[in-house]
Design an enzyme around this catalytic site. Sequence first.
Site, PDB file in Angstrom:
ATOM      1  N   ASP A 168     -11.451  -0.248  -1.379  1.00 18.61           N
ATOM      2  CA  ASP A 168     -10.003  -0.237  -1.196  1.00 18.61           C
ATOM      3  C   ASP A 168      -9.594  -0.313   0.281  1.00 18.61           C
ATOM      4  O   ASP A 168     -10.250   0.274   1.134  1.00 18.61           O
ATOM      5  CB  ASP A 168      -9.470   1.063  -1.828  1.00 18.61           C
ATOM      6  N   HIS A 169      -8.513  -1.018   0.526  1.00 26.12           N
ATOM      7  CA  HIS A 169      -7.922  -1.107   1.869  1.00 26.12           C
ATOM      8  C   HIS A 169      -8.944  -1.455   2.949  1.00 26.12           C
ATOM      9  O   HIS A 169      -9.127  -0.704   3.905  1.00 26.12           O
ATOM     10  CB  HIS A 169      -7.185   0.190   2.224  1.00 26.12           C
ATOM     11  N   GLU A 280      -8.075  -8.392  -4.193  1.00 26.46           N
ATOM     12  CA  GLU A 280      -6.650  -8.048  -4.173  1.00 26.46           C
ATOM     13  C   GLU A 280      -6.134  -8.246  -2.754  1.00 26.46           C
ATOM     14  O   GLU A 280      -6.827  -7.917  -1.786  1.00 26.46           O
ATOM     15  CB  GLU A 280      -6.453  -6.589  -4.607  1.00 26.46           C
ATOM     16  N   LYS A 322       3.001   9.860  -0.717  1.00 25.68           N
ATOM     17  CA  LYS A 322       1.813  10.430  -1.340  1.00 25.68           C
ATOM     18  C   LYS A 322       2.184  11.603  -2.253  1.00 25.68           C
ATOM     19  O   LYS A 322       2.862  12.529  -1.836  1.00 25.68           O
ATOM     20  CB  LYS A 322       0.838  10.938  -0.269  1.00 25.68           C
ATOM     21  N   HIS A 355       0.426   0.466  -5.654  1.00 22.38           N
ATOM     22  CA  HIS A 355      -0.324   1.429  -4.840  1.00 22.38           C
ATOM     23  C   HIS A 355       0.472   2.722  -4.676  1.00 22.38           C
ATOM     24  O   HIS A 355       1.648   2.766  -4.984  1.00 22.38           O
ATOM     25  CB  HIS A 355      -0.578   0.860  -3.441  1.00 22.38           C
TER      26      HIS A 355
HETATM   27 ZN   LIG Z   1      -2.458   1.193  -0.946  1.00 21.58          ZN
END
Ligand SMILES: [Zn+2]
Length: 494
Positions: A168-169, A280, A322, A355
């Site tokens: 991810d990221h 992605e 978050k 996300h």
């Molecule tokens: Zn994200």
Amino acid sequence: MSRPAEQTPSTDAPLGDGAYPDSKVSHGGATYWLERSSDGAKRLVAVAADESAFSDFTGSTETVDGEVRLVAPVTAENALALRSALPWLTPTRFGLHTSAGFGDRLGLATPGHVRALNAVGGAINPVFAQQSIREMGRCGRTPRNVLDDATWGAFQAGWTKPVGGDADHLEELDDIDATVAAGFVFYTLDPKAHVDPEAEHADPTAVRAKVEALDWASMDTDLESFTKSYVGHRIDLDQEAIELDEESVLRAMAKYGPSMSHAMALYRRLMAKGIDCEVEFAVDETDHPTKPAEHVVVVSELKRLGMEFISFAPRFVGRFEKGVEHIGDIDELRRDFEIHAEIARALGPYKLSLHSGSDKYSVYPLIAEATKGMVHLKTAGTSWAEALRVIAHNDPDLMRDALTLALESFEANRKSYHLSCDPSRIPAQPTDDEVAHLMDVVDSRQVLHVGYGAILEEFGTRMYEVWNDHEDEHYEIIADHFIKHLKPFAPWAS
Ligand SMILES: [Zn+2]
């Protein structure tokens, strides 16, 4: 998913004390299960007719009643051997099927995620192994740790359907190398450092100057050809059309142009590895929402440059912070999902990726419906936040210490996260009752949510003891929490 697990019925091999009954599975002539010994350490146990079934594993074998019995520690080497012995544990691509990512900072939560998936039913494809490079750094984990912990967790909980694996990221070229070596299959390319926030409000002259300064040759075109291929065009969607005027086309390129070049560099590095994987493209962690015309230009340009991707994570309207609900106008967000989903169907199809998807209960039905299930839900960190409830419940003093540290280190911890909490509203010396509710209040939830690096470094050993001593309570909390996330997607999942 179409690939059924090639599972044969378990033999009646007797389970020892401390065995996880759900883990018992027979495949390829052997029966495997996970046990926990009295000292708390987990180990793999397996039986087969002869030793050749275990040649990839490292452990001890003995022959009992004509059967070979393997006892093996839960090492990286044995996780790899287990993925090879039980092939459904090897991460696979999910294509356009509905999927959900369960970022697990601790490497403990997968059995809870499995419980939630089993409770919700349906066809949601899980990505248990998912962590950003930023989080791995703060948690002291390697890409391989992330993958292996998810393998053991899925095995322990008896998961026998396909699993994904999201690196991810990824922001730097080196991130590609490290995560490919570990065996991920889903690569989230994040060129956010190259998105230009000034382009959002710059005047037309400044926008033009930015566009003229782009390295057009590296994008195999020039400004004139680029302009011709978009300005004045119209994209017809199911419900409406997007008119591409010069102003929005140039602004899109000023804002995202440099990030596309960087994303292509990441993509080419990944493709050069020659592995079976999917990609992605994510710009969710940027300051300004991705407008429909920008979505069209970015995706069309990436495709022209040769990028194939399975999902796109635009920056949606409102604030996605978050561990808390979406902040903003929910009707505006519904509209935003609808138009981005229509574009994704018209230009792809590809999935929309949501996300910072945790704890946003009002949002799930909207994006599930807008995308008709062609969606990836990505959560990261909410499993950690929920795991803290186990600490608060069983060791309030440890939770108080963690809170104190999270408050002291907050300014460093908050970097690169979108938050709206006010630490001054958190009681410095909370009572036991207040400790029990720290994860329910936005201020303390966010401060603790982003404090994971500092907290784990200082108190990790003690906390892991609490989680291991209260394993089932931990899984139940995680399962309850994720059922609420997954349920709205189940009717659309395919
Ligand atoms: Zn994200």
